[in-house]
Design an enzyme around this catalytic site. Structure first.
Site, short mmCIF file in Angstrom:
data_model
loop_
_atom_site.label_atom_id
_atom_site.label_comp_id
_atom_site.label_asym_id
_atom_site.label_seq_id
_atom_site.Cartn_x
_atom_site.Cartn_y
_atom_site.Cartn_z
N GLU A 177 -48.75 8.96 -28.01
CA GLU A 177 -47.52 8.20 -27.21
C GLU A 177 -48.08 9.10 -25.93
OE1 GLU A 177 -44.47 8.11 -25.28
OE2 GLU A 177 -43.57 8.25 -27.54
N CYS A 213 -40.65 9.46 -21.77
CA CYS A 213 -41.66 9.24 -21.51
C CYS A 213 -41.80 7.51 -21.03
CB CYS A 213 -42.53 9.26 -22.85
SG CYS A 213 -41.28 8.73 -24.66
P1 NDP Z 1 -48.42 18.33 -23.29
O1 NDP Z 1 -49.78 17.65 -23.67
O2 NDP Z 1 -49.56 19.77 -22.99
O3 NDP Z 1 -47.92 19.00 -24.86
C1 NDP Z 1 -47.80 17.93 -25.80
C2 NDP Z 1 -47.68 19.19 -27.30
O4 NDP Z 1 -49.22 18.85 -28.06
C3 NDP Z 1 -47.08 20.21 -27.75
O5 NDP Z 1 -46.42 20.53 -28.60
C4 NDP Z 1 -48.08 20.81 -27.88
O6 NDP Z 1 -47.90 22.81 -28.32
C5 NDP Z 1 -49.11 20.63 -27.99
N1 NDP Z 1 -50.83 20.30 -27.91
C6 NDP Z 1 -51.53 21.34 -26.47
N2 NDP Z 1 -52.43 21.95 -26.41
C7 NDP Z 1 -52.76 21.64 -28.32
C8 NDP Z 1 -53.64 22.30 -28.92
N3 NDP Z 1 -54.75 22.17 -28.48
N4 NDP Z 1 -53.92 22.04 -30.45
C9 NDP Z 1 -53.25 21.50 -31.01
N5 NDP Z 1 -51.20 21.09 -30.07
C10 NDP Z 1 -51.28 21.39 -28.27
O7 NDP Z 1 -47.81 18.06 -23.09
P2 NDP Z 1 -46.15 18.84 -22.42
O8 NDP Z 1 -45.42 18.63 -23.33
O9 NDP Z 1 -46.83 19.81 -21.73
O10 NDP Z 1 -46.51 17.59 -21.46
C11 NDP Z 1 -47.12 17.75 -20.51
C12 NDP Z 1 -47.03 16.27 -19.39
O11 NDP Z 1 -47.35 15.48 -21.07
C13 NDP Z 1 -45.70 16.27 -18.57
O12 NDP Z 1 -45.54 16.99 -17.95
C14 NDP Z 1 -46.44 14.85 -19.01
O13 NDP Z 1 -46.95 13.99 -18.28
C15 NDP Z 1 -46.06 14.24 -20.21
N6 NDP Z 1 -45.79 13.61 -21.27
C16 NDP Z 1 -45.54 12.33 -21.49
C17 NDP Z 1 -44.58 12.25 -22.34
C18 NDP Z 1 -45.60 10.72 -22.77
O14 NDP Z 1 -44.73 10.03 -24.11
N7 NDP Z 1 -45.54 9.30 -21.85
C19 NDP Z 1 -43.79 13.14 -23.22
C20 NDP Z 1 -44.33 14.26 -22.79
C21 NDP Z 1 -45.30 14.81 -22.09
P3 NDP Z 1 -47.27 23.40 -27.39
O15 NDP Z 1 -46.05 23.26 -26.13
O16 NDP Z 1 -47.56 25.13 -28.40
O17 NDP Z 1 -48.76 23.90 -25.58
#
Ligand code: NDP
Length: 672
Positions: free
Chosen positions: A256, A295
């Site tokens: 998602e 989201c």
């Molecule tokens: P990320 O994709 O950076 O992170 C989402 C999750 O993935 C976090 O728990 C993060 O952990 C984890 N993650 C990141 N890299 C890895 C990896 N290599 N291995 C395992 N887990 C990993 O999204 P953010 O939450 O930082 O949000 C960034 C952008 O994503 C927002 O600005 C937005 O544009 C979008 N977003 C979209 C959503 C939606 O549903 N449409 C919801 C939230 C965000 P950690 O925090 O420890 O890096």
């Protein structure tokens, strides 16, 4: 200073020496230390697979549903502890309610769905029995059983509580253990809620674990029985779903991710109508709730070209009244973004979208309540040529940002909405059902959910941005192609669908439900004199037969007022392709059936609560006779004192041909 801990293989693990400092979005100061060296991934997987999985699978759907409900109550009683941490994430109490109450509510809905719509057993039956042989001795039935691995939940920063609970509820209902990895930025709130779950002692050991910080090499260790459910950015989703072990082992990956959600103002919803007002209110609400970090938030506002001036004016007026500041302050309507990095990212996206749109309101330079904090004014842009534009349809500015754009006609509006490349939700405000139909046909394929309201039901509406546990949450294409929630559908993502082919007895043994053709047993007494626990699946009563006379039919017709010609007029009935002449009412047959199988004395059977799947298969003419076979097909415990018994009821005529069939539902006491 908060020091959220991981919970791995039954132990709490404090942040390591190399833990990450988390700066709060309100003051910019360090509020927590989290993560560090990742816990032993293999030990966590083993703990889940060897302890949690077997313990959960030993329970039935209803036991697990009760467990999820108990969890909801336990967290609900302690929710103020979560509200106390909530402002640290930048969220107001109102935002926090979406996260905290939303998460608890999801537990309750999924628990209730599980008890009402899943069997009181370990095998979920998907669809009806398929006749694979003419003589009925070889049948097919799809079943779903829990996967035997572990579900790894990777959550986004924006809903630290709901994000965890909305994935846990369907996973636990399915019977799978989970390892939860919250986004590090807001992990302390997730940890506080997770700690409640462990402290409650409601879940079996190994059912849930928590990783604060990185997952280490956990994904490399997943196999065919595991699942990854991800929420976050499209880039991270792509990176993670490309993990070789996931592809090699066909590990299910639900994503998602980014979503350029749209809302459309119907052509009928002119300024001054209740629809117009509802549209403005909803659009402003979506921009400002959680400071736009949802989201499902509305990123694109699509309105009739001749209404765009009125819409922009009304929206700007509404947004200008939004009080931005410390989320702990009760007068604050919009708090901060989750972090300074998040704010920088949003500003970058506004600048990119700004190359093809102009900013109507929202000063990107304004620092709000605290220059050190991640505050940002609600920003409304206008793009006059949405057909030529690209960034506005591709860049998710994950903050209080939305872009207004004009459409010419409904097909054009739908095309613009679909330019998002696949979204979680699109909404439409109209009072005209035909407008709704036209938009739905043009655009439903591009959106996981279509939210359609008019002025009359806008208040009753659940909101554009609120995923409902009953309904699917997820969307095609850019939104990730995944699916969460949707009642029982959500749990099925953590189960394997298997086609069982075999005899009626084999199917009955596997599903715990009697199917036609399976062995029948005879109880020592009439089944209505047996308690819930005494009645056995397959226990059958064969009744005497009863002749149906013309006098019976006429009496029933005049008594009930149902003098339809097929029962009263021989010539007219014969002219009807379904009937040989006058025939008995279907409802008369049902009444006679009850008269044949009912045992009238007070006993454990408390009430008849309904009929399912009634079909009349062959007409019954005056002079024919009917008899009934009543077989216990399935049993479901409902309360502490009674449960539901479903009976397969089949009516036969004097030639042993089936004339009617249905499922009769009765409530039966556990005691005599
Ligand atoms: P990320 O994709 O950076 O992170 C989402 C999750 O993935 C976090 O728990 C993060 O952990 C984890 N993650 C990141 N890299 C890895 C990896 N290599 N291995 C395992 N887990 C990993 O999204 P953010 O939450 O930082 O949000 C960034 C952008 O994503 C927002 O600005 C937005 O544009 C979008 N977003 C979209 C959503 C939606 O549903 N449409 C919801 C939230 C965000 P950690 O925090 O420890 O890096």
């Amino acid at each position: 200073m908060l020091r959220p801990e991981s919970y791995a293989a039954g132990s709490w693990i404090a942040p390591g020496e190399d833990a990450r400092a988390i700066n709060g979005p309100v003051t910019g100061k360090v509020i927590a230390m989290a993560g560090g060296k990742a816990p032993d991934a293999q030990a966590m997987l083993d703990w889940a697979r060897n302890q949690g999985g077997p313990a959960l699978r030993a329970m039935g759907f209803h036991d697990r549903a009760r467990m999820i409900k108990a969890l909801g109550s336990y967290i609900g009683e302690r929710k103020e502890e979560l509200y106390a941490l909530n402002p640290l994430t930048g969220a107001t109490r109102r935002d926090g309610a979406v996260d905290i109450e939303g998460g608890i509510g999801t537990l309750f809905v999924i628990a209730s769905k599980g008890r009402r719509e899943m069997p009181d057993g370990q095998v979920y039956i998907d669809g009806g029995v398929e006749q694979l042989s003419r003589d009925g001795s070889f049948l097919g039935q799809h079943i779903c059983v829990p996967l035997q691995g572990v579900a790894v939940h990777i959550n986004a920063f924006n809903f630290p509580v709901w994000g965890m609970l909305e994935k846990l509820a369907p996973t636990l209902l399915a019977g799978m253990p989970a390892i939860v990895k919250p986004a590090t930025q807001t992990c302390y709130l997730t940890e506080a809620c997770f700690r409640m779950i462990i402290d409650s002692g409601i879940l079996p050991e190994g059912a849930v674990q928590l990783v604060v910080g990185g997952l280490g090499d956990m994904l490399d260790r997943l196999d065919a029985q595991d699942v990854v459910s991800f929420t976050g950015s499209a880039d991270t989703a792509l990176h993670l779903r490309s993990t070789p072990a996931l592809m090699r082992n066909s590990v299910r990956f639900h994503a998602e991710q980014d979503s350029l959600n749209a809302t459309i103002l119907g052509p009928d919803a002119k300024a001054g109508t209740a629809e117009f007002d509802a549209f403005i209110k909803e659009a402003a609400n979506e921009i400002t709730t959680k400071a736009g970090q949802k989201c499902t938030a509305i990123r694109r506002i699509i309105v009739p070209a001749d209404s765009i001036a009125e819409v922009s004016e009304a929206l700007m007026a509404r947004l200008s009244g939004i009080a931005i500041g410390d989320p702990a302050d009760e007068t604050t309507r919009m708090g901060a973004l989750a972090s300074a990095a998040q704010k920088a990212d949003v500003l970058e996206k506004i600048a990119a979208i700004g190359a093809e749109a102009r900013v109507l309101t929202g000063d990107p330079e304004a620092t709000g309540a605290n220059p050190e904090g991640a505050f940002l004014a609600p920003t409304l842009l206008q793009c006059d040529d949405p057909d030529a534009a690209t960034s506005v349809h591709e860049l998710e500015a994950f903050g209080p940002v939305s872009t207004l754009m004009p459409y010419r006609d409904l097909a054009h509006a739908a095309r613009i909405a679909n330019r998002g490349g696949g979204s979680l939700v699109a909404s439409l405000v109209t009072a005209d059902p035909q407008v709704a139909r036209s938009v739905a046909l043009e655009s439903a394929a591009w959106h996981g959910r279509l939210y359609i309201v008019g002025g009359a039901n806008a208040k009753a509406g659940t909101g554009h941005g609120a995923p409902m546990p009953h309904m699917v949450h997820g969307g095609p294409g850019r939104a990730g192609g995944g699916e969460e929630l949707g009642g029982v559908r959500g749990a099925l993502h953590y189960m394997q669908r298997t086609a069982i082919q075999g005899s009626p007895d084999v199917l009955s043994a596997i599903t715990g439900q009697w199917v036609a053709g399976a062995a029948e047993t005879k109880g020592p007494q009439h089944p209505f004199q047996r308690t819930f626990d005494e009645i056995e699946i397959g226990e059958t009563l064969h009744t005497d037969s009863r002749e149906v006379t013309l006098e019976d039919i006429e009496h029933f017709a005049t008594f009930t007022g149902d003098t339809f010609y097929a029962h009263m007029d021989e010539a007219a009935a014969q002219a009807n392709p379904f009937f040989p002449g006058r025939v008995a009412h279907g409802y008369l047959l049902l009444s006679f059936a009850a008269g044949l199988f009912v045992q009238p004395d007070p006993g454990p059977v408390l009430a008849n609560t309904g009929l399912n799947g009634l079909s009349f298969q062959k007409p019954v003419s005056p002079g024919d006779s009917v008899r009934v076979r009543l077989t216990c097909a399935r049993k479901t415990r409902r309360t502490d004192s009674y449960g539901e018994v479903a009976w397969n009821v089949t009516l036969y005529n004097q030639d042993a041909e089936q004339v009617a069939q249905y499922e009769l539902l009765t409530m039966v006491s556990y005691t005599r």
